[in-house]
Motif scaffolding. Structure first.
Motif, mmCIF file in Angstrom:
data_model
loop_
_atom_site.group_PDB
_atom_site.id
_atom_site.type_symbol
_atom_site.label_atom_id
_atom_site.label_comp_id
_atom_site.label_asym_id
_atom_site.label_seq_id
_atom_site.Cartn_x
_atom_site.Cartn_y
_atom_site.Cartn_z
ATOM 1 N N TYR A 170 13.691 59.460 64.697
ATOM 2 C CA TYR A 170 14.311 60.584 65.389
ATOM 3 C C TYR A 170 14.296 61.815 64.482
ATOM 4 O O TYR A 170 14.099 61.710 63.265
ATOM 5 C CB TYR A 170 15.746 60.245 65.791
ATOM 6 C CG TYR A 170 16.670 60.055 64.613
ATOM 7 C CD1 TYR A 170 17.466 61.103 64.161
ATOM 8 C CD2 TYR A 170 16.739 58.843 63.932
ATOM 9 C CE1 TYR A 170 18.301 60.946 63.068
ATOM 10 C CE2 TYR A 170 17.565 58.673 62.841
ATOM 11 C CZ TYR A 170 18.349 59.729 62.414
ATOM 12 O OH TYR A 170 19.166 59.573 61.327
ATOM 13 N N GLU A 171 14.509 62.973 65.075
ATOM 14 C CA GLU A 171 14.631 64.221 64.335
ATOM 15 C C GLU A 171 16.104 64.611 64.283
ATOM 16 O O GLU A 171 16.793 64.619 65.302
ATOM 17 C CB GLU A 171 13.831 65.332 65.010
ATOM 18 C CG GLU A 171 12.328 65.087 65.047
ATOM 19 C CD GLU A 171 11.600 66.179 65.795
ATOM 20 O OE1 GLU A 171 12.212 67.263 66.002
ATOM 21 O OE2 GLU A 171 10.441 65.962 66.181
ATOM 22 N N GLU A 172 16.585 64.960 63.103
ATOM 23 C CA GLU A 172 18.005 65.208 62.881
ATOM 24 C C GLU A 172 18.299 66.707 62.806
ATOM 25 O O GLU A 172 17.620 67.441 62.104
ATOM 26 C CB GLU A 172 18.418 64.518 61.580
ATOM 27 C CG GLU A 172 19.886 64.466 61.315
ATOM 28 C CD GLU A 172 20.183 63.621 60.078
ATOM 29 O OE1 GLU A 172 20.708 64.202 59.102
ATOM 30 O OE2 GLU A 172 19.886 62.405 60.091
ATOM 31 N N SER A 173 19.328 67.167 63.528
ATOM 32 C CA SER A 173 19.782 68.557 63.453
ATOM 33 C C SER A 173 21.281 68.548 63.180
ATOM 34 O O SER A 173 22.036 67.842 63.855
ATOM 35 C CB SER A 173 19.503 69.297 64.764
ATOM 36 O OG SER A 173 18.107 69.378 65.012
ATOM 37 N N ILE A 174 21.720 69.335 62.174
ATOM 38 C CA ILE A 174 23.107 69.340 61.749
ATOM 39 C C ILE A 174 23.794 70.612 62.235
ATOM 40 O O ILE A 174 23.251 71.714 62.123
ATOM 41 C CB ILE A 174 23.217 69.248 60.212
ATOM 42 C CG1 ILE A 174 22.535 67.981 59.698
ATOM 43 C CG2 ILE A 174 24.673 69.294 59.771
ATOM 44 C CD1 ILE A 174 23.168 66.689 60.167
ATOM 45 N N TYR A 175 25.023 70.443 62.778
ATOM 46 C CA TYR A 175 25.802 71.567 63.279
ATOM 47 C C TYR A 175 27.198 71.528 62.664
ATOM 48 O O TYR A 175 27.683 70.482 62.240
ATOM 49 C CB TYR A 175 25.901 71.508 64.805
ATOM 50 C CG TYR A 175 24.555 71.591 65.485
ATOM 51 C CD1 TYR A 175 24.020 72.816 65.858
ATOM 52 C CD2 TYR A 175 23.809 70.432 65.738
ATOM 53 C CE1 TYR A 175 22.774 72.895 66.485
ATOM 54 C CE2 TYR A 175 22.569 70.510 66.358
ATOM 55 C CZ TYR A 175 22.060 71.740 66.730
ATOM 56 O OH TYR A 175 20.829 71.814 67.331
ATOM 57 N N ASP A 176 27.862 72.690 62.643
ATOM 58 C CA ASP A 176 29.176 72.780 62.008
ATOM 59 C C ASP A 176 30.314 72.285 62.894
ATOM 60 O O ASP A 176 31.342 71.838 62.396
ATOM 61 C CB ASP A 176 29.458 74.235 61.595
ATOM 62 C CG ASP A 176 28.597 74.681 60.416
ATOM 63 O OD1 ASP A 176 28.267 73.824 59.576
ATOM 64 O OD2 ASP A 176 28.252 75.870 60.357
ATOM 65 N N THR A 177 30.142 72.396 64.199
ATOM 66 C CA THR A 177 31.223 72.018 65.112
ATOM 67 C C THR A 177 30.697 71.158 66.258
ATOM 68 O O THR A 177 29.500 71.174 66.559
ATOM 69 C CB THR A 177 31.910 73.258 65.721
ATOM 70 O OG1 THR A 177 30.962 73.956 66.536
ATOM 71 C CG2 THR A 177 32.442 74.179 64.638
ATOM 72 N N GLN A 178 31.629 70.456 66.873
ATOM 73 C CA GLN A 178 31.291 69.671 68.055
ATOM 74 C C GLN A 178 30.758 70.584 69.158
ATOM 75 O O GLN A 178 29.789 70.256 69.846
ATOM 76 C CB GLN A 178 32.535 68.933 68.538
ATOM 77 C CG GLN A 178 32.339 68.125 69.786
ATOM 78 C CD GLN A 178 33.640 67.833 70.505
ATOM 79 O OE1 GLN A 178 33.660 67.682 71.709
ATOM 80 N NE2 GLN A 178 34.757 67.765 69.792
ATOM 81 N N GLU A 179 31.407 71.727 69.321
ATOM 82 C CA GLU A 179 30.996 72.675 70.355
ATOM 83 C C GLU A 179 29.545 73.103 70.161
ATOM 84 O O GLU A 179 28.782 73.212 71.127
ATOM 85 C CB GLU A 179 31.914 73.896 70.334
ATOM 86 C CG GLU A 179 31.612 74.909 71.418
ATOM 87 C CD GLU A 179 32.541 76.105 71.354
ATOM 88 O OE1 GLU A 179 32.437 76.976 72.238
ATOM 89 O OE2 GLU A 179 33.367 76.173 70.421
#
Length: 473
Positions: A170-179
């Protein structure tokens, strides 16, 4: 006033302002310490800690903290931020605690954890409800999936390990918030979001679950005294009753989880699509479980459950009532493509071929009914009694033969006939599920009958499910 005096007056005013400001801050800090105000960090997990429009806070975590406050006298201030920022603030002491942290070896080097878990969280993979590409645990289809994750979240490594175990990339993308994670999913920038179940996203569907782990109250390493108070309170909460945590979870998550979309494996979805109409037979005269109502329609708890199952799954059922006294095995021999609902799952006949039995959906006790004023000792080895039971009650018959040899069984067509045998003195007792029996005993016609005090066949625990011959599947 000369310029010199003006400068002196201005200096005096400045010093007074500084002193007043300092005194105000000092007073505020002193007041906070006096009130034992604890700063709690939280993220955008609706249902755990949520700020309402009126400025109050609700949720699982809030109610747990209030319970702790009953023992500590604390008050709380809640501070929202992203997960990675909350971790930094915990280290610096800007906040005192976080309430939904899983324990890891890496985190234990930087933070302190409560001795008691305050809940458990399942790691899940969300996709949009409209997504018809991915099915439940359809690992081959997951290859190349674009997955969004919350920065520094416990679930990230859980998902990496899970993907390696199941053999998909899979390709992973990181975000700061759930929103931000779900915003990217809505825009089609990613295919799925890996996150904890406390996020409770009922507008999305879950296509796999990849772990369940306890979560704890976590503090900075400088907060040993505070954590000692937390542990003392949690210990007393645990001693007061084990159901507190379960009841709290049900209150904030149980019903909402049940409202979430039911997902199926690819094989299950294909079966539902081609299944057609499935005939389900019910055991007669078993109110409130299954019976005919005043209009002559099949009704009851079991029917309601089947209706809900049809609504949530897409399966189509047609209902029929089994003839009075007919045994499930005989009915399935005659109609091998049918299901029978409400059978006793303790029946050993259904634990082997050619039958398939579902998990139980209902559990209750079985009680004895005798005549008022009757003398008996149902546990005595040297006394025998005649026991009337419906002929269709095969599971109970097996149980009595194996565990209660003092009873001689006489089979009748239905419960009414069994109770008539007791009224006429042709049988000493009748036996039936407590919920089925209760309305009969409330009827003045049966006022001469009573449930045997303190006697319940608790070991049999009537657990009802559906059964079918394997030819139907």
């Amino acid at each position: 006033m000369t310029g010199r005096y003006r400068r002196v007056a201005a200096l005096i005013c400045f010093v007074c302002c500084v002193l007043c400001s300092t005194l105000s801050v000092t007073a505020a800090v002193a007041d906070q310490e006096k009130r034992h105000v604890i700063k709690v960090g939280y993220i955008d997990y609706d249902g755990f800690i949520t700020e309402e429009k009126d400025g109050t806070y609700t949720g699982y975590g809030v109610e747990y903290l209030r319970k702790i406050a009953e023992y500590t006298g604390w008050e709380y201030e809640f501070e929202y931020d992203s997960w990675d920022q909350q971790l930094k603030k915990l280290e610096t002491g800007e906040i005192d605690m976080i309430c939904q942290a899983q324990r890891t070896k890496e985190r234990e080097k930087q933070y302190l954890f409560s001795d008691y878990a305050i809940g458990a969280e399942t790691s899940v993979l969300y996709v949009s409800k409209e997504n018809d590409i991915y099915y439940y645990n359809d690992y081959a289809a997951y290859n190349g999936m674009r997955v969004g994750m919350l920065r520094d979240s416990f679930q990230n490594q859980e998902f990496r390990d899970y993907a390696a175990e199941k053999g998909f990339s899979y390709e992973e993308s990181i975000y700061d918030t759930q929103e931000a994670c779900f915003g990217a999913l809505d825009r089609g920038e990613i295919d799925a979001v890996a996150m904890g179940s406390l996020a409770l996203k009922t507008d999305y569907k879950i296509i796999c679950r990849f772990g369940s782990d306890p979560f704890y109250i976590m503090t900075g390493r400088q907060n040993k005294e505070l954590l000692a108070e937390v542990n003392e309170a949690l210990g007393q909460i645990a001693e007061a009753g084990a159901s507190f945590q379960t009841d709290l979870y049900q209150k904030y998550y149980g019903e909402k989880e049940a409202e979430g979309e039911v997902v199926f494996t690819r094989e299950e979805a294909e079966y539902i699509q081609g299944s057609g109409v499935i005939t389900v037979a019910f055991i007669a005269s078993r109110a409130p479980l299954s019976y005919r109502n005043a209009e002559g329609n099949i009704d009851g708890i079991t029917v309601d459950i089947l209706d809900l199952l049809s609504e949530r799954s897409g399966l189509t059922f047609q209902y029929v009532m089994m003839p009075q006294g007919m045994r499930t095995a005989d009915y399935l021999s005659k109609y091998p493509d049918s299901l029978v609902a409400g059978v006793l799952s303790d029946n050993p006949d259904f634990q082997k071929e050619p039958y398939i039995l579902t998990d139980s959906f209902y559990t209750d006790d079985v009680a004895l009914v005798g005549r008022n004023g009757q003398e008996y000792d149902v546990d005595a080895d040297d006394v025998s009694y005649r026991l009337a039971i419906p002929a269709s009650y095969v599971g109970l018959e097996h149980y009595i033969q194996m565990n209660a040899p003092q009873f001689e069984i006489c089979e009748e067509k239905n419960l009414e006939d069994c109770l008539a045998m007791v009224l006429d003195g042709k049988a000493d007792f009748a036996a039936q599920n407590v919920s089925v029996l209760t309305p009969y005993l409330a009827n003045p016609y049966y006022e001469e009958l009573t449930a045997v005090p303190t006697f319940l066949w608790r070991k049999i625990r009537e657990s009802s499910g559906w059964t079918a011959r394997n030819t139907a599947c």
